[in-house]
Design a protein around this motif. Structure first.
Motif, short mmCIF file in Angstrom:
data_model
loop_
_atom_site.label_atom_id
_atom_site.label_comp_id
_atom_site.label_asym_id
_atom_site.label_seq_id
_atom_site.Cartn_x
_atom_site.Cartn_y
_atom_site.Cartn_z
N PHE A 292 -7.29 5.65 3.25
CA PHE A 292 -6.47 5.21 2.12
C PHE A 292 -5.33 4.32 2.63
O PHE A 292 -5.14 3.18 2.16
N LYS A 293 -4.59 4.82 3.62
CA LYS A 293 -3.47 4.06 4.17
C LYS A 293 -3.94 2.75 4.79
O LYS A 293 -3.32 1.68 4.59
N ALA A 294 -5.04 2.79 5.51
CA ALA A 294 -5.56 1.57 6.14
C ALA A 294 -6.00 0.55 5.11
O ALA A 294 -5.76 -0.66 5.26
N ASN A 295 -6.63 1.01 4.03
CA ASN A 295 -7.02 0.10 2.94
C ASN A 295 -5.80 -0.58 2.34
O ASN A 295 -5.79 -1.79 2.09
N VAL A 296 -4.75 0.21 2.09
CA VAL A 296 -3.53 -0.35 1.51
C VAL A 296 -2.89 -1.35 2.48
O VAL A 296 -2.43 -2.42 2.07
#
Length: 378
Positions: A292-296
């Motif tokens: 999730f964090k990497a996508n953002v």
């Protein structure tokens, strides 16, 4: 992440379009605004034009079928020019891409499976969209970024692979999520090659008929569900390195434009909405919040590079995007063990109300982010 139940991600069955199609019926196009209308259904993919000028091309899709569908535009060699996934029955979607002169194929994929129903598209003219030096610089910087992410992924994945091959389950579990960060930040570019993502990042529910299950998620299941590493897993670990090395070598040849950057940023948010927030992506490891964090982060990088141009054309939009990125990152930080690291709460420990809050934060960002492509190409 390739999955039958996924994204982020849009296409469709549709209505009224004019075409000289495979059916042989010539109809009058209603695409007076220059957009290519795509009428997608469970059995058809009709396009209103078989020829269009090079430059900025808009596709408007309507799904009148009973299955969720996807829209792809392919280069002759199978690379993806642009895509729109998870277009539900009875819904519409649009996507804009910068396309150079050449021969292409438009594909609708009812059920989000297989090669899809395809139509030829000829793009004519002497060249593509003329860009400002500012946008050229943004593309150049983003190209450096995606290459750097691929370069950094290989050694991190090697740590994971070495642990698998050593039979060290706990060490492999620890190395699993960090090995995926660079991939998740730039996944739309990786997916554009068509053949790499199915080998490295397919979930079990996303397998095509006859497809061997390989890659990260196959190893994830072995580590968390089976809690064991056998000879097959060790071979799969070596194959993962081989496939990611292929990605690393090819990523520099990816077709990158301002619109593909903007569309890719939105795709990353769609990935979050349909895979990470639901907990489907990392069904065994529950490391969804790392992805999730990497996508953002990947979406924010593309946005920040495009922001100077977008701000000139739509300052209200960039102000809204700035606010929503801050808000979503603040939500994620609530589940972060350390300020700058990637130790996050296991997603199976995140309750339904908290998941709803995260989902709302993603949606609040995704809506204005869907307008970024238009803002940079005005």
């Amino acid at each position: 992440m390739r999955s039958a139940a996924r994204f982020t991600v849009f296409t469709a069955a549709a209505a009224v379009a004019a075409l000289t199609a495979v059916t042989g019926c010539a109809q009058k196009s209603d695409a007076g605004d220059g957009a290519i209308k795509v009428a997608a259904s469970d059995t058809a993919c009709d396009v209103s034009k078989k020829e269009t000028p090079a430059g900025k091309v808009q596709f408007e899709v309507e799904n009148k079928g009973s299955k969720v569908t996807e829209l792809y535009v392919y280069f002759p060699d199978g690379r993806i020019v642009t895509e729109k996934e998870n277009i539900g029955p009875g819904t519409k979607a649009s996507i804009t891409a910068e396309i150079k002169p050449g021969e292409y194929e438009v594909a609708c994929k009812p059920g989000m499976k297989g090669d899809g129903i395809r139509q030829k598209l000829k793009v004519t003219g002497e060249g593509g969209e003329k860009r400002s030096p500012e946008l050229d610089a943004a593309v150049a910087e983003y190209r450096k970024y995606v290459q750097a992410q691929a370069d950094e992924t290989l050694p991190k994945t090697q740590v994971f692979v070495d642990a698998v091959k050593a039979g060290d389950v706990e060490a492999a579990k620890k190395a699993y999520a960090p090995s995926r960060i660079g991939w998740e930040r730039t996944e739309p570019v990786a997916e554009s090659f068509g053949d790499i993502d199915p080998k490295t990042d397919t979930r079990q529910d996303g397998l095509e008929a006859g497809q061997a299950w390989t890659g990260w998620h196959r190893l994830e299941k072995a580590l968390w569900a089976d809690n064991k590493i056998g000879d097959e897993e060790k071979k799969l670990a070596d194959q993962l390195i081989t496939d990611l090395t292929d990605w690393q070598k090819r990523v520099g040849t990816a077709e990158i434009t301002p619109t593909s950057m903007a569309n890719g940023a939105k795709e990353l948010l769609d990935e979050v909405a349909t895979g990470k927030v639901t907990g489907e992506e990392e069904a065994y490891s529950h490391t969804d919040l790392v992805d999730f964090k990497a996508n953002v982060e990947g979406a924010q990088k593309a946005y920040e590079l495009l922001k100077p141009s977008a701000a000139k054309n739509d300052p209200a939009l960039t102000k809204q995007l700035d606010t929503q990125f801050v808000a979503l990152n603040a939500l994620l930080d609530k589940y972060r063990a350390d300020k700058n690291g990637y130790e996050f709460t296991s997603y199976d420990k995140v309750g339904a109300p908290e998941r709803k809050e995260l989902s709302d934060g993603v949606n609040a960002l995704a809506e204005p982010l869907s307008k970024l492509a238009a803002a940079v190409t005005k």
